[in-house]
Scaffold this motif. Structure first.
Motif, mmCIF file in Angstrom:
data_model
loop_
_atom_site.group_PDB
_atom_site.id
_atom_site.type_symbol
_atom_site.label_atom_id
_atom_site.label_comp_id
_atom_site.label_asym_id
_atom_site.label_seq_id
_atom_site.Cartn_x
_atom_site.Cartn_y
_atom_site.Cartn_z
ATOM 1 N N VAL A 1 0.976 -1.212 0.059
ATOM 2 C CA VAL A 1 0.046 -0.031 -0.100
ATOM 3 C C VAL A 1 0.837 1.173 -0.007
ATOM 4 N N ALA A 2 1.988 1.222 0.860
ATOM 5 C CA ALA A 2 2.827 2.161 0.704
ATOM 6 C C ALA A 2 3.653 2.751 -0.483
ATOM 7 N N GLY A 3 3.967 1.644 -1.151
ATOM 8 C CA GLY A 3 4.331 1.707 -2.650
ATOM 9 C C GLY A 3 3.599 2.044 -3.509
ATOM 10 N N GLU A 4 2.062 1.941 -3.577
ATOM 11 C CA GLU A 4 1.017 2.017 -4.464
ATOM 12 C C GLU A 4 0.422 3.313 -4.390
ATOM 13 N N ALA A 5 0.239 3.645 -3.097
ATOM 14 C CA ALA A 5 -0.880 4.746 -2.767
ATOM 15 C C ALA A 5 -0.591 5.997 -3.380
ATOM 16 N N LYS A 6 0.792 6.269 -3.409
ATOM 17 C CA LYS A 6 1.292 7.610 -3.917
ATOM 18 C C LYS A 6 0.825 8.745 -2.964
ATOM 19 N N VAL A 7 0.638 8.621 -1.595
ATOM 20 C CA VAL A 7 -0.097 9.493 -0.809
ATOM 21 C C VAL A 7 0.966 9.399 0.454
ATOM 22 N N PRO A 8 1.262 10.472 1.442
ATOM 23 C CA PRO A 8 1.870 10.297 2.639
ATOM 24 C C PRO A 8 1.338 9.034 3.347
ATOM 25 N N PHE A 9 2.523 8.183 3.673
ATOM 26 C CA PHE A 9 2.074 7.052 4.415
ATOM 27 C C PHE A 9 3.029 6.995 5.894
ATOM 28 N N PHE A 10 2.154 7.100 6.893
ATOM 29 C CA PHE A 10 2.835 6.930 8.121
ATOM 30 C C PHE A 10 2.713 5.630 8.923
ATOM 31 N N SER A 11 3.969 4.913 9.139
ATOM 32 C CA SER A 11 4.001 3.624 9.793
ATOM 33 C C SER A 11 4.663 3.568 11.102
ATOM 34 N N LEU A 12 4.143 2.923 11.884
ATOM 35 C CA LEU A 12 4.726 2.728 13.318
ATOM 36 C C LEU A 12 4.368 1.687 13.950
ATOM 37 N N SER A 13 4.536 1.188 14.896
ATOM 38 C CA SER A 13 4.362 0.076 15.687
ATOM 39 C C SER A 13 3.304 0.462 17.031
ATOM 40 N N GLY A 14 2.542 -0.487 17.402
ATOM 41 C CA GLY A 14 1.641 -0.182 18.550
ATOM 42 C C GLY A 14 2.600 0.325 19.844
ATOM 43 N N SER A 15 3.597 -0.498 20.044
ATOM 44 C CA SER A 15 4.416 -0.171 21.139
ATOM 45 C C SER A 15 5.328 1.283 20.972
ATOM 46 N N ASP A 16 5.230 1.971 19.825
ATOM 47 C CA ASP A 16 5.509 3.244 20.032
ATOM 48 C C ASP A 16 5.123 4.327 20.651
ATOM 49 N N PHE A 17 3.735 4.126 21.174
ATOM 50 C CA PHE A 17 2.953 4.829 21.697
ATOM 51 C C PHE A 17 3.317 4.837 23.369
ATOM 52 N N VAL A 18 3.745 3.676 23.704
ATOM 53 C CA VAL A 18 4.085 3.370 24.890
ATOM 54 C C VAL A 18 5.306 4.078 25.594
ATOM 55 N N GLU A 19 5.185 4.676 26.661
ATOM 56 C CA GLU A 19 6.199 5.355 27.290
ATOM 57 C C GLU A 19 6.114 5.519 28.850
ATOM 58 N N MET A 20 7.279 5.661 29.650
ATOM 59 C CA MET A 20 7.275 5.613 31.009
ATOM 60 C C MET A 20 6.433 6.720 31.294
ATOM 61 N N PHE A 21 6.266 7.896 30.750
ATOM 62 C CA PHE A 21 5.766 9.121 31.068
ATOM 63 C C PHE A 21 4.235 9.073 30.850
ATOM 64 N N VAL A 22 3.300 9.705 32.187
ATOM 65 C CA VAL A 22 1.987 9.665 31.870
ATOM 66 C C VAL A 22 1.606 10.768 30.703
ATOM 67 N N GLY A 23 0.659 10.399 29.874
ATOM 68 C CA GLY A 23 0.246 11.265 29.076
ATOM 69 C C GLY A 23 0.782 11.440 27.684
ATOM 70 N N VAL A 24 2.182 10.663 27.603
ATOM 71 C CA VAL A 24 2.905 10.752 26.414
ATOM 72 C C VAL A 24 2.131 9.814 25.208
ATOM 73 N N GLY A 25 1.470 8.759 25.590
ATOM 74 C CA GLY A 25 0.986 8.077 24.518
ATOM 75 C C GLY A 25 -0.332 8.644 23.833
ATOM 76 N N ALA A 26 -1.214 9.299 24.611
ATOM 77 C CA ALA A 26 -2.093 10.053 24.087
ATOM 78 C C ALA A 26 -1.593 11.227 23.223
ATOM 79 N N SER A 27 -0.468 11.890 23.805
ATOM 80 C CA SER A 27 -0.075 13.225 22.927
ATOM 81 C C SER A 27 0.498 12.704 21.598
ATOM 82 N N ARG A 28 0.964 11.455 21.599
ATOM 83 C CA ARG A 28 1.611 10.905 20.429
ATOM 84 C C ARG A 28 0.538 10.440 19.347
ATOM 85 N N VAL A 29 -0.404 10.026 19.925
ATOM 86 C CA VAL A 29 -1.679 9.817 19.012
ATOM 87 C C VAL A 29 -2.313 11.223 18.449
ATOM 88 N N ARG A 30 -2.482 12.044 19.253
ATOM 89 C CA ARG A 30 -3.045 13.505 18.851
ATOM 90 C C ARG A 30 -2.031 13.997 17.623
#
Length: 663
Positions: free
Chosen positions: A249-278
């Motif tokens: 899909v990233a190669g065919e869509a020709k539009v901006p493609f954001f890729s990350l893992s579910g664990s990339d939202f997880v952090e030791m600080f409170v509120g960081v995950g929600a901030s990264r989602v926003r």
């Protein structure tokens, strides 16, 4: 006009170390210039000072009271004398004030002052004596601020390390810790994967291609009043190609493609995950139309608990709540499609799975025989083969293999050919690769006593004999008593690819599985621990017949299987103690019936079983042709030809080792 082909030189990137270096240079320079430029100033003693004073060489003595130091200034005439030639040179750098020629450290101020006054009176001198206090404001400021600077520096360093490294990029700096870590793919440079590289998966690929078409031609669908789907969830076993589809899909869509893992939202600080989602959805909305791909979404998408046992703020649930809001809330993003992948859809929150968030659930299943052939065609492109391979044959030899497993087979075959100093990969290398992956590495040097080897041979011959004589059991392909991986012997079969299984088919398979232990009982009248994996397999099959598929007359048309997976974590069984006893009896009854049935089949063919085992002891490896010579043609040959088949290995673990799950 010729074009200038010179590539523009990249400007050096700004680094915080430049500022640190500049501050260090300023500090050194200030100390160097602000110290009075003592390049031409010399240390002296009190006795020498008194001698210079008696000779009339000194015009001024400046006594610094707070440092117990005196600065001595000579007259112009004194500077011409040879005794002062070491201090007569002009300073290297210009100074704003007068530079002393000598400095000395005195002891007691009162004694030092009295000595100077006495010499002045004796020699009638007009030498000026002044008192002053030297200001150390800059040094005091440095030493008062330095501890705080060090503490802040160490804190920033640690925060940068914990938030993703000391380098740049989102999340790398302490002030960017709440920024998204999503990687933005550039279709021109970052990924070359296209839908042509995805073999098989026709249904899943068709739905994903339609998502790409939504973004390329949205008017085609919205003109009729339809809405573009907001999300698609790729679900399936590991290695089936979920992430590969996202790369396509990233190669065919020709539009901006954001890729990350579910664990990339997880952090030791409170509120960081929600901030990264926003921040992630803000970036995607700014670049819309765009696609967000979240791999392993179960890291943050697990079902929310009703009870908060910790009594604290659950960071993962806050992150999930923010994701739910961003996907379908009051501030819904337009032209932003969310792709996600997981192999644990049963643990995901129901609010995340509903329509309006993930409108589509695309199941990516293990490939069938036709799809395996297509996958082999893709992975054989870079492989240098010595002959035209029969891809249908290879597809039949790899049942239950995922796309990742088939890629591993091709790579392992190339490594085996290279290990044998071959110039190209042959068919036998692929067969050896399948054996290596399914059964493990051969251990020909494993120490086995003749008695154990004979037991293993009859055990494997028992499997082969029973499977050959039963209609629904899988026919044999190869048997070996060479230790491989954790097993002491292995047998390869060609079972059918069935979509539904009937009770008689399951019972024939269980009977063939128990043929090994039955052969030991018939020949030696003894049994061993070598049937561990066999017993594990048939127990699971019997339990499934009774408790899952409703194939037992005593229990009836009931199932105690919970597809949501919630029952696995319960502390109570979904049936009574009386039913539990009935279940245990029925499971034991089914297994013992098939065991006795296997013994009866082997008793009827005991001479052929012995002949097969002796041939196996002699050769260590036998094939389907050897069984045909002993037993004759299998009476169910017609069904085998008409049915698509595949090979599977059944292993016998060593007594002291745990059983390995068969593919």
């Amino acid at each position: 006009m010729a074009k200038d082909n010179k590539t523009p030189q990249k400007k050096p990137r700004f680094s915080a170390w430049w500022i640190y270096g500049l501050i260090a240079i300023l500090l050194i320079g200030f100390q160097f210039f602000g110290s009075g430029n003592l390049a031409s100033t010399k240390k002296t003693t009190t006795s020498e000072l008194q001698e210079y004073l008696r000779n009339g060489d000194i015009t001024k003595i400046l006594i610094i009271t707070n440092t117990n130091q005196a600065k001595v200034f000579l007259s112009e005439e004194a500077l011409q004398k040879d005794v002062h030639k070491d201090v007569s040179d002009k300073p290297l750098f210009p100074s704003t004030g007068m530079v002393p020629q000598y400095v000395l450290d005195y002891g007691d101020l009162q004694i030092f002052q009295n000595e100077i006054t006495e010499i002045k009176k004796e020699n009638n001198l007009d030498t000026i004596v002044e008192f002053d206090k030297e200001s150390k404001l800059f040094t005091d400021i440095i030493f008062s601020i330095l501890p705080f600077v060090l503490i802040i520096g160490i804190w920033i360093y640690l925060m940068r390390r914990m938030s993703g490294g000391a380098g740049g990029g989102a999340g790398g700096q302490i002030f960017n810790i709440g920024k998204s870590k999503a990687k933005l793919f550039d279709e021109k440079t970052d990924t070359r994967t296209s839908f042509k590289d995805v073999a098989g998966l026709e249904g899943a690929k068709e739905e994903v291609e339609e998502i790409v078409e939504f973004l390329k031609n949205p008017d085609k669908y919205t003109s009729l009043g339809g809405k573009i789907p907001k999300g698609a969830l790729l679900v399936g076993p590991p290695g089936t190609g979920k992430t590969l589809l996202a790369k396509a899909v990233a190669g065919e869509a020709k539009v901006p493609f954001f890729s990350l893992s579910g664990s990339d939202f997880v952090e030791m600080f409170v509120g960081v995950g929600a901030s990264r989602v926003r921040d992630l959805f803000k970036q995607a909305k700014d670049k819309s139309p765009s696609i967000i791909f979240i791999d392993e979404i179960d890291a943050i998408g697990r079902a929310r608990g009703k009870n908060n046992f910790t009594g604290s703020n659950d960071e993962r649930e806050n992150t999930l709540n923010q994701l739910l809001t961003e996907m379908d809330g009051f501030g819904t993003n337009t032209n932003v499609i969310v792709l996600a992948a997981t192999n644990r859809a049963d643990v995901l929150d129901k609010a995340l799975m509903r329509a309006g968030r993930f409108d589509r659930q695309i199941y990516v299943d293990l490939p069938d025989i036709r799809e395996r052939k297509e996958i082999f065609e893709v992975h054989l492109r870079p492989i240098k083969t010595a002959e035209t391979l029969d891809l249908d044959f290879l597809a039949r030899q790899t049942p239950g293999f995922s796309g990742a497993d088939i890629a591993n087979v091709c790579n392992e075959a190339a490594l085996i050919a290279a290990r044998k100093e071959k110039k190209a990969v042959t068919k036998q290398d692929f067969l050896d690769a399948v054996d290596r992956i399914v059964g493990g590495l051969e251990k020909k040097n494993k120490i086995i006593t003749p008695g154990e080897k004979r037991t293993i041979a009859y055990h494997e011959a028992g499997h082969a004999t029973v499977s050959w004589m039963l209609e629904h059991a899988a026919p044999l392909v190869k048997v070996t008593i060479v230790p491989r991986g954790q097993s002491l012997g292995a047998a390869w079969y060609l079972p059918e690819e069935r979509l539904i299984v009937r009770p008689e088919q399951m019972k024939d398979e269980m009977c063939a599985t128990l043929g090994g232990r039955a052969a030991e009982k018939v020949i030696f009248n003894k049994i061993s621990t070598g049937a561990l994996s066999d017993l594990e397999k048939v127990t699971k099959q019997a339990r499934a017949m009774v408790t899952i598929y409703g194939l037992n007359e005593e229990i009836g048309n009931l199932t105690y299987y919970d597809s949501s997976g919630q029952n696995e974590f319960g502390f109570s069984k979904p049936y009574s103690e009386e039913t539990a006893q009935t279940i245990d009896k029925e499971i034991s009854k089914i297994v013992e019936e098939q065991y006795q049935r296997a013994i009866n089949v082997l008793e009827e063919n005991k001479d052929k079983l012995t002949e097969l085992a002796e041939r196996l002891l002699e050769r260590e490896v036998i094939f389907k042709e050897d069984l045909e010579k002993i037993f004759g043609k299998r009476p169910f040959e017609k069904e085998e030809v008409e049915t698509e088949q595949k090979s599977v290995a059944k292993e016998e673990p060593a007594p002291e080792e745990s059983a390995k799950e068969n593919k």
